[in-house]
Design a protein around this motif. Structure first.
Motif, PDB file in Angstrom:
ATOM      1  N   MET A  23     -24.375 -38.248  79.987  1.00 16.12           N
ATOM      2  CA  MET A  23     -24.016 -37.724  78.669  1.00 16.12           C
ATOM      3  C   MET A  23     -23.777 -38.895  77.727  1.00 16.12           C
ATOM      4  O   MET A  23     -23.385 -39.991  78.160  1.00 16.12           O
ATOM      5  CB  MET A  23     -22.790 -36.819  78.753  1.00 16.12           C
ATOM      6  N   HIS A  24     -24.037 -38.663  76.454  1.00 19.67           N
ATOM      7  CA  HIS A  24     -23.931 -39.783  75.520  1.00 19.67           C
ATOM      8  C   HIS A  24     -23.514 -39.320  74.129  1.00 19.67           C
ATOM      9  O   HIS A  24     -23.817 -38.201  73.692  1.00 19.67           O
ATOM     10  CB  HIS A  24     -25.259 -40.549  75.436  1.00 19.67           C
ATOM     11  N   THR A  25     -22.788 -40.216  73.439  1.00 23.10           N
ATOM     12  CA  THR A  25     -22.432 -40.068  72.035  1.00 23.10           C
ATOM     13  C   THR A  25     -22.911 -41.309  71.300  1.00 23.10           C
ATOM     14  O   THR A  25     -23.101 -42.373  71.899  1.00 23.10           O
ATOM     15  CB  THR A  25     -20.912 -39.925  71.854  1.00 23.10           C
ATOM     16  N   TYR A  82     -22.419 -39.653  84.415  1.00 21.89           N
ATOM     17  CA  TYR A  82     -22.056 -40.859  83.672  1.00 21.89           C
ATOM     18  C   TYR A  82     -21.969 -40.527  82.181  1.00 21.89           C
ATOM     19  O   TYR A  82     -22.643 -39.621  81.685  1.00 21.89           O
ATOM     20  CB  TYR A  82     -23.072 -41.978  83.899  1.00 21.89           C
ATOM     21  N   LEU A  83     -21.137 -41.311  81.477  1.00 21.46           N
ATOM     22  CA  LEU A  83     -20.916 -41.104  80.049  1.00 21.46           C
ATOM     23  C   LEU A  83     -20.998 -42.442  79.325  1.00 21.46           C
ATOM     24  O   LEU A  83     -20.319 -43.406  79.705  1.00 21.46           O
ATOM     25  CB  LEU A  83     -19.531 -40.465  79.827  1.00 21.46           C
ATOM     26  N   ASN A 135     -12.795 -41.620  79.428  1.00 25.93           N
ATOM     27  CA  ASN A 135     -13.258 -42.416  80.580  1.00 25.93           C
ATOM     28  C   ASN A 135     -14.761 -42.672  80.556  1.00 25.93           C
ATOM     29  O   ASN A 135     -15.486 -42.350  81.492  1.00 25.93           O
ATOM     30  CB  ASN A 135     -12.856 -41.717  81.886  1.00 25.93           C
ATOM     31  N   TYR A 136     -15.204 -43.253  79.457  1.00 23.96           N
ATOM     32  CA  TYR A 136     -16.609 -43.661  79.365  1.00 23.96           C
ATOM     33  C   TYR A 136     -16.938 -44.649  80.480  1.00 23.96           C
ATOM     34  O   TYR A 136     -16.089 -45.449  80.890  1.00 23.96           O
ATOM     35  CB  TYR A 136     -16.889 -44.307  78.007  1.00 23.96           C
ATOM     36  N   PHE A 188     -13.330 -49.244  79.742  1.00 18.80           N
ATOM     37  CA  PHE A 188     -14.767 -49.197  80.026  1.00 18.80           C
ATOM     38  C   PHE A 188     -15.374 -50.560  79.684  1.00 18.80           C
ATOM     39  O   PHE A 188     -14.842 -51.283  78.836  1.00 18.80           O
ATOM     40  CB  PHE A 188     -15.448 -48.103  79.187  1.00 18.80           C
ATOM     41  N   PRO A 189     -16.463 -50.935  80.335  1.00 18.39           N
ATOM     42  CA  PRO A 189     -17.118 -52.196  79.993  1.00 18.39           C
ATOM     43  C   PRO A 189     -17.964 -52.070  78.725  1.00 18.39           C
ATOM     44  O   PRO A 189     -18.520 -51.004  78.442  1.00 18.39           O
ATOM     45  CB  PRO A 189     -18.013 -52.468  81.208  1.00 18.39           C
TER      46      PRO A 189
END
Length: 457
Positions: free
Chosen positions: A7-9, A39-40, A70-71, A98-99
């Motif tokens: 999933m992505h923004t 994964y996000l 929690n990306y 998150f990295p």
């Protein structure tokens, strides 16, 4: 077989009004997904200083919100990269859980990759599939050096980091691209070994994705209006045998009790923090009407003339979204008035070239007066009226600088804005001007500094 959901923004631009729905949708998807892996990712421009809370916290509020979801990784957009001073960007992600994947932003002094960034990330699934994640931001080579960053071109850095992933035998490669749709398509044509490019920057929307040269392109528009989902299926040899993407329109998601209150709280908190920072105490109202004797644009011209020490200056009235009332001026007042991501610029030009620039301005004046301007850091509605300081024109189109007729071979300095360099209406500035964009201060900061000096608390 192995199934993976991503999933992505992207390009959220501090549109907090969409955040409650986005958060619920992603949390629900994570809790109920049927794929083996989830994964996000965020693809940059999560923050935008047009929102008071982002301005007041230097973007830390945006990072807190990303943390709450929690990306798995994020990359950097130009709003993070160029909307902050060097020091603020260096520490923006100090508390991120998150990295930050960013392979083309380097320290200008040491030529080392930015300390907050990693050039790539390798995620290993439960079935030992290696997913390689790359991230790049749009290489604005004219402006990043102004905040002491060495921005590298994609054609230089992508082969380097892609090669590293291939050396480590990654089975799937995903690119987090804050580069724009044209660059994404070009990269797909040249690098079919990339499985998925998740795009941003140009605010494009691929509702069902786009397949270019076997590379799946995904993009979720802008402002959190959409949330993207990518599904990958791998065979037993860890090869991608199916990939497709979909988007969810945020407006179609249910609004719940408490959403409006949460959104209003973000706004109120930002405004409260900005209101607590007092700048100056001005003796009279400053009107947003540029015709007024005490027009705020005239104080704006005072400010940029003082800041640049130029011979003459130009501002446009549409920049000033409101005036200022007599009395104490706060950072909230300045942010309400000048929310733009626009900088002052000192331009040196020969008299003959200034003449051309003024003729361009006069020709475009009637059009720009009511022109609805978008982009280029502009956060207002119309471009507005051009207002000169130290520049006059007679009926024969002779131009005067501080009441002296323009000398065609003499060099003059002008106080302008970088906005006028980037918009297409005044080409003489880009073609003929020696332009010094004055980072990192925004126009509101220059204005505020001038008020502090002239009308101290």
């Amino acid at each position: 077989m192995e199934t993976i959901r991503i999933m992505h923004t992207n390009d959220l631009h501090s549109h907090f009004e969409n955040f409650p729905k986005i958060k619920r949708y992603i949390e629900d998807a994570r809790a109920h997904h049927t794929e083996q892996e989830f994964y996000l990712f965020d693809i940059g421009d999560a923050m935008d200083r047009a929102h008071p809370l982002t301005e007041a916290t230097d973007g830390r509020a945006n990072i807190d919100w990303l943390n709450s979801l929690n990306y798995d990784a994020a990359t950097v957009g130009n709003n993070e990269g160029l909307g902050n001073s060097h020091e603020v960007l260096e520490h923006l992600y100090d508390d991120a859980n998150f990295p930050v994947i960013l392979g083309n932003l380097y320290e200008e002094k040491t030529h080392q990759l930015a300390e907050f960034a990693k050039p790539y990330l390798i995620i290993k699934t439960k079935k030992d599939t290696k997913i390689g994640i790359l991230g790049f931001t749009a290489p604005f080579i004219l402006t990043y050096p102004l905040v002491d960053w060495d921005i590298r071109l994609i054609q230089e850095m992508l082969p380097k980091w892609l090669g590293e992933l291939q050396k480590q035998e990654c089975d799937v490669i995903v690119l987090l691209s804050h580069l724009g749709v044209s660059m994404d398509r070009m990269l797909a044509s040249k690098y079919p070994e990339i499985d998925v490019i998740i795009g941003s920057h140009t605010h494009h929307l691929f509702e069902k994705g786009e397949m270019d040269n076997g590379v799946l392109l995904a993009a979720a528009g802008k402002y959190g209006y959409y949330i993207g989902t990518i599904n990958l299926t791998l065979d037993d040899n860890k090869k991608v045998v199916d990939k497709h993407t979909d988007t969810q329109k945020t407006a179609d998601l249910p609004e719940l009790a408490g959403d409006k209150e949460w959104i209003q709280h973000q706004l109120d908190t930002g405004n409260r923090l900005l209101s607590s920072k007092k700048i100056a105490n001005i003796p009279n109202d400053l009107s947003s009407d540029f015709h007024n004797e005490n027009a705020v644009i005239q104080t704006g011209l005072d400010a940029i003339m003082d800041y640049t020490q130029a011979d003459a200056g130009v501002l446009s009235s549409g920049l000033f979204l409101k005036g200022l009332s007599a009395g104490v001026v706060t950072e909230k007042d300045l942010h309400d008035m000048l929310p733009h991501a626009i900088h002052a610029m000192k331009t040196t030009m020969r008299g003959a070239d200034i003449w051309w620039m003024i003729m361009e301005m006069e020709k475009n004046r009637p059009y720009l007066r009511s022109h609805q301007q978008k982009g280029m850091g502009f956060r207002g509605k119309i471009f507005g009226e051009l207002v000169y300081r130290g520049i006059t024109i007679d009926e024969k189109r002779n131009v005067y600088i501080n009441d002296e007729k323009l000398q065609m071979d003499k060099e003059y300095t002008l106080a302008l804005l970088d906005h006028y360099l980037f918009v297409p209406y005044f080409p003489a500035i880009e073609i003929m001007g020696k332009n010094e964009i004055l980072y990192p201060k925004f126009l509101r900061n220059v204005f505020g500094d001038y008020l502090k000096k002239k009308y101290p608390m």
